[in-house]
Motif scaffolding. Structure first.
Motif, short mmCIF file in Angstrom:
data_model
loop_
_atom_site.label_atom_id
_atom_site.label_comp_id
_atom_site.label_asym_id
_atom_site.label_seq_id
_atom_site.Cartn_x
_atom_site.Cartn_y
_atom_site.Cartn_z
N ALA A 1 0.87 -1.19 0.00
CA ALA A 1 0.00 0.00 0.00
C ALA A 1 0.89 1.22 0.00
O ALA A 1 1.12 1.84 1.04
CB ALA A 1 -0.91 -0.03 1.23
N ILE A 2 1.37 1.55 -1.16
CA ILE A 2 2.43 2.57 -1.19
C ILE A 2 1.96 3.95 -0.77
O ILE A 2 2.76 4.83 -0.52
CB ILE A 2 3.10 2.66 -2.59
CG1 ILE A 2 2.05 2.98 -3.65
CG2 ILE A 2 3.86 1.39 -2.92
CD1 ILE A 2 2.68 3.29 -5.00
N ASP A 3 0.62 4.11 -0.64
CA ASP A 3 0.14 5.41 -0.16
C ASP A 3 -0.12 5.43 1.34
O ASP A 3 -0.54 6.45 1.87
CB ASP A 3 -1.15 5.79 -0.90
CG ASP A 3 -0.87 6.00 -2.38
OD1 ASP A 3 0.24 6.48 -2.71
OD2 ASP A 3 -1.76 5.69 -3.20
N ALA A 4 0.12 4.32 2.02
CA ALA A 4 -0.15 4.28 3.46
C ALA A 4 0.72 5.31 4.16
O ALA A 4 1.93 5.33 3.99
CB ALA A 4 0.09 2.88 4.01
N ARG A 5 0.10 6.14 4.97
CA ARG A 5 0.82 7.26 5.57
C ARG A 5 1.31 6.91 6.97
O ARG A 5 0.78 6.02 7.64
CB ARG A 5 -0.08 8.50 5.63
CG ARG A 5 -1.21 8.33 6.62
CD ARG A 5 -2.18 9.52 6.69
NE ARG A 5 -3.13 9.24 7.76
CZ ARG A 5 -3.20 9.89 8.93
NH1 ARG A 5 -2.42 10.92 9.17
NH2 ARG A 5 -4.07 9.52 9.86
N GLU A 6 2.31 7.63 7.45
CA GLU A 6 2.73 7.54 8.84
C GLU A 6 1.70 8.25 9.70
O GLU A 6 1.19 9.30 9.32
CB GLU A 6 4.09 8.23 9.04
CG GLU A 6 5.25 7.47 8.43
CD GLU A 6 6.57 8.19 8.55
OE1 GLU A 6 6.73 9.02 9.46
OE2 GLU A 6 7.46 7.91 7.73
N VAL A 7 1.41 7.68 10.85
CA VAL A 7 0.45 8.29 11.76
C VAL A 7 1.21 9.10 12.81
O VAL A 7 2.10 8.56 13.46
CB VAL A 7 -0.41 7.20 12.44
CG1 VAL A 7 -1.46 7.85 13.33
CG2 VAL A 7 -1.02 6.28 11.41
N PRO A 8 0.88 10.38 12.96
CA PRO A 8 1.57 11.16 14.00
C PRO A 8 1.40 10.50 15.37
O PRO A 8 0.33 9.94 15.65
CB PRO A 8 0.86 12.52 13.95
CG PRO A 8 0.24 12.60 12.58
CD PRO A 8 -0.10 11.18 12.22
N VAL A 9 2.42 10.58 16.19
CA VAL A 9 2.40 9.88 17.49
C VAL A 9 1.16 10.25 18.29
O VAL A 9 0.57 9.40 18.96
CB VAL A 9 3.68 10.19 18.28
CG1 VAL A 9 3.60 9.62 19.69
CG2 VAL A 9 4.89 9.62 17.55
N GLN A 10 0.74 11.49 18.21
CA GLN A 10 -0.42 11.92 19.01
C GLN A 10 -1.73 11.32 18.51
O GLN A 10 -2.76 11.45 19.17
CB GLN A 10 -0.49 13.44 19.12
CG GLN A 10 -0.79 14.16 17.82
CD GLN A 10 0.45 14.44 16.97
OE1 GLN A 10 1.53 13.90 17.22
NE2 GLN A 10 0.30 15.27 15.96
N GLU A 11 -1.70 10.69 17.36
CA GLU A 11 -2.93 10.08 16.83
C GLU A 11 -2.89 8.56 16.84
O GLU A 11 -3.86 7.90 16.45
CB GLU A 11 -3.17 10.56 15.38
CG GLU A 11 -3.39 12.07 15.28
CD GLU A 11 -3.45 12.55 13.84
OE1 GLU A 11 -3.64 11.71 12.92
OE2 GLU A 11 -3.32 13.78 13.62
N LEU A 12 -1.80 7.99 17.26
CA LEU A 12 -1.69 6.52 17.24
C LEU A 12 -2.63 5.89 18.24
O LEU A 12 -2.86 6.43 19.32
CB LEU A 12 -0.25 6.09 17.59
CG LEU A 12 0.79 6.26 16.49
CD1 LEU A 12 2.19 6.04 17.08
CD2 LEU A 12 0.54 5.28 15.34
#
Lengths: 279, 279, 279, 279
Positions: free
Chosen positions: A89-100
């Protein structure tokens, strides 16, 4: 590939010089329970009182006191597999730590073989300018896959990610430890996995089969499979356990002496969903 | 000593160069909730959206995204304390691994600063012939207390139990990491603790107050308090968080740059249970 | 045993992917020059311009630029040996540092694989109360010999004395590194040795012959041979090189890639002092 | 700058709990002997029998047995200095290992604080494509200077190049250890230097003066001065000792307990070549 049936199992034998407590992670992971087509129960010889439980990571564990003498652990089962390779899923984004999700946070921290605190600058220098998200994790896998050379003779129980980074030799677990550590140092949750990985859809390896290690990364809204050792999508992974690193998910942990004398693993496609047979 | 009231709290200030996610463990531990006599809420300035949660070890945590600029974290509360020193139970026995409660098992394993795998033989050589149970743990504390010299200048974030064992200098956390590791290497569950420890019933320290670290050991049927740094039963410990080691229970973990500019801690006996006031 | 003649030599082959400078220590040590009964010259194939010299420790070295392709290093010679086992002098005293010969002092310091600075307290705790002099060094050898298990699979190039102390597994060099470090930490000069050690007067080992490592300690007024690996006086050691540790006396040091493809060593008693022949 | 006269010296005081042997490197290096304009003799109080000698690296050393009590070491002298800044020779080439002078070879090897063997790949990845010779060494200095932050609080005796590389904090010696190690890993001979470095031609530092560390690299046909800490040519360096790393050239090495209680260093330009006076 088409959906398929996998026969998988192992047989492990120890000589025990004196009674010793053992914790084993030798079952399929609960997340795959619905796919099982035969019982998945660890058989212990001699017959012992055993306790099964879920550990703090959600893995199925077995605990018992092994008596002096020969100890044999066996398990063999059948599992249905989608036949699909690891998703990409090459568009899968990193999730900011505050939203994990809260239960994902612990996979950002240091652990025994993943010295995140010693990699903060190295990780930024190597991958800080890579495109965030899937691409960055893939860049880490590519780097580890290219810069580390595989060899069974390079295994040792105390080898850490920093050792792998300086020595550049290792086994499965070493590749994944380094990749996991680099991810965490960039605030990307990563966890270590052990499981079965047969030679499905790839040339059969000349080495005896072993359990395998890979890792998972949390991107977008879920965990994704990565593998810095093989570094290509594979068919037929069967997850057994996840944890912070290899220390959490050793197949067997002996709290005292236990000498390994025999070890076989199988994981192969079966065309007819046969009854599980002895290995 | 008599039951007493403790006023405790802290004020921590950071300069934040760019928005950064922070996880903080700045509350009293849930196990002491019934003793609280005033609210125990972390105050964050500027006002932010914060999330509070229990982590996988059962600690009360706070997570938020700190904006660029000055960040101030404060908390002050009142807690009732029994006035009793840490209990001593010299007959408490070691529990065989196969009989330990399941959720205690994880405190037998390696962690970042506790390289249990590198201490197996050292621990046996030093303490293998000590009387099992409380006496053995006390022998470990005595050894660490005697062989390690305290000094703030010896603190560093990456110091492990093996570093402490070879260097013989350290701060609170270093004493506890070494003792924890030696316990685990002998199959005695041990976990790291951070909390408040005022100078109650002991001479007042000339140093500014800081949070303290101690550790807990599972013997007989419960966790017991040990402290390789002070190595004497103390009155007035207030537990904040427990984990495998300091990496799990950092007071604040910043996922990016955050420069500490101010830091005060208080923990003192108050004769009149006054309203909490600013520190 | 009676005086005897030893035939000794080696044949080492590398595949060289690109021209690379090599320094080799493949001669008998100058201290044994008078015992040689045949030429002791390293033969290099292909024929190269080589430079021979004494390094800063007094060892005979060879330096050359190896071209791309197959490189073969051979040497075979005959040496007269007293037939006497390593001398034992249980009254040999430790020399106070202020009385040591100047050129001995450097063997008190740290080196790459001998972290003396990390062993100061450990050495005192283990051997501080042992009788000074020969007995103390013997106690160190006994301890290392007993507490470390030999195995070729435990060799790795970066293993230090501290690694050996915690892992308790190793090869020749590891045994000696740990013993050397413990001596130095007690202010006893110790240096690392490589050489030939045939199976003279002992059962023939089933493993292929290899070079061996032992160490020397300065007591009373001279250097004495010790060996933490075998830990018994042996006949027929032929010293090749001494240094601070294995890094100083590698048989070959390649300043670039050189893949070892063949390696044989011989060291055996010959009844008739024959002319040296090819191995 | 013009030729100048430098007054330099030190006063070091220890409390000695029990007689202890000490080796000191507190003289100007023999290579600067011709520049001395006043005696350069270490004064020891109380008066002791001392031995002076050259060590295996060519440094002037002093050895003595310090009695229980207060020990004072002093030296003050005058030295003529060219006033020229460290020379720069951007065309100086790297010398192939097979052409290096024999006595330079040892500065290619591992040492205690310079784990060359753990940096081979890292060094190539960072600097393998830099222009060989002076430019490459300068690139290493620039990198270390930029990526490591100075702070006295980061000093510790056991810190190695790998620690500096991962922690990115350190003092003079740490900057040089990392740069030395990176050079050696690229087959460029590099050695560690201690000496005086006054604030000549630069703003006066607010910190008390200390000895300084820099390093030397062999290029073309000689050793050249580099300094990863200050990373700019400086006037007025006075070399005291060179070695493989800080372990070889400690100002004082005590073979037992010696507690430092006083320490001052001076190095300043004097306009009138006055008689040396007490500091």
């Amino acid at each position: 590939m088409e959906p398929m049936m996998l026969r998988l199992g192992h047989e492990i034998q120890f000589e025990i010089p004196a009674p010793v407590a053992i914790v084993a992670l030798l079952n399929v992971h609960p997340s795959r329970a619905a796919d099982l087509r035969a019982p998945d129960e660890v058989q212990v010889e001699p017959a012992l009182s055993i306790k099964t439980f879920l550990d703090s990571f959600g893995n199925r564990c077995t605990r018992f006191l092994a008596p002096k003498g020969t100890l044999r652990l066996r398990n063999e089962t059948l599992i249905h597999d989608s036949g699909q390779a690891d998703p990409v899923a090459i568009d899968a984004r990193e999730v900011p730590v505050q939203e994990l999700p809260i239960d994902v946070l612990r996979y950002l921290y240091n652990s025994r073989y993943c010295e995140v605190d010693r990699f903060s600058m190295i990780a930024v220098e190597l991958f800080g300018s890579a495109k965030p998200g899937w691409s960055r994790v893939q860049a880490i896998c590519d780097w580890v896959h290219t810069h580390v050379t595989f060899g069974y003779q390079y295994a040792r129980p105390t080898k850490t990610a920093l050792d792998v980074y300086t020595e550049r030799f290792g086994v499965c677990r070493d590749f994944q430890h380094l990749a996991v550590t680099l991810c965490r140092a960039l605030n990307i949750p990563a966890r270590y996995v052990t499981g079965y990985l047969g030679d499905i859809g790839v040339p059969v390896s000349p080495s005896p089969m072993d359990f395998s290690a890979w890792f998972e990364v949390y991107l977008e809204d879920r965990w994704w499979t990565f593998d810095a050792r093989y570094n290509e999508p594979r068919v037929g992974r069967v997850l057994m356990a996840t944890g912070r690193d290899a220390s959490d998910v050793a197949l067997t942990t002996s709290f005292g002496m236990a000498n390994l004398t025999h070890f076989t693993v199988i994981c192969e496609q079966v065309t007819t969903p046969a009854v599980a047979t002895a290995i």
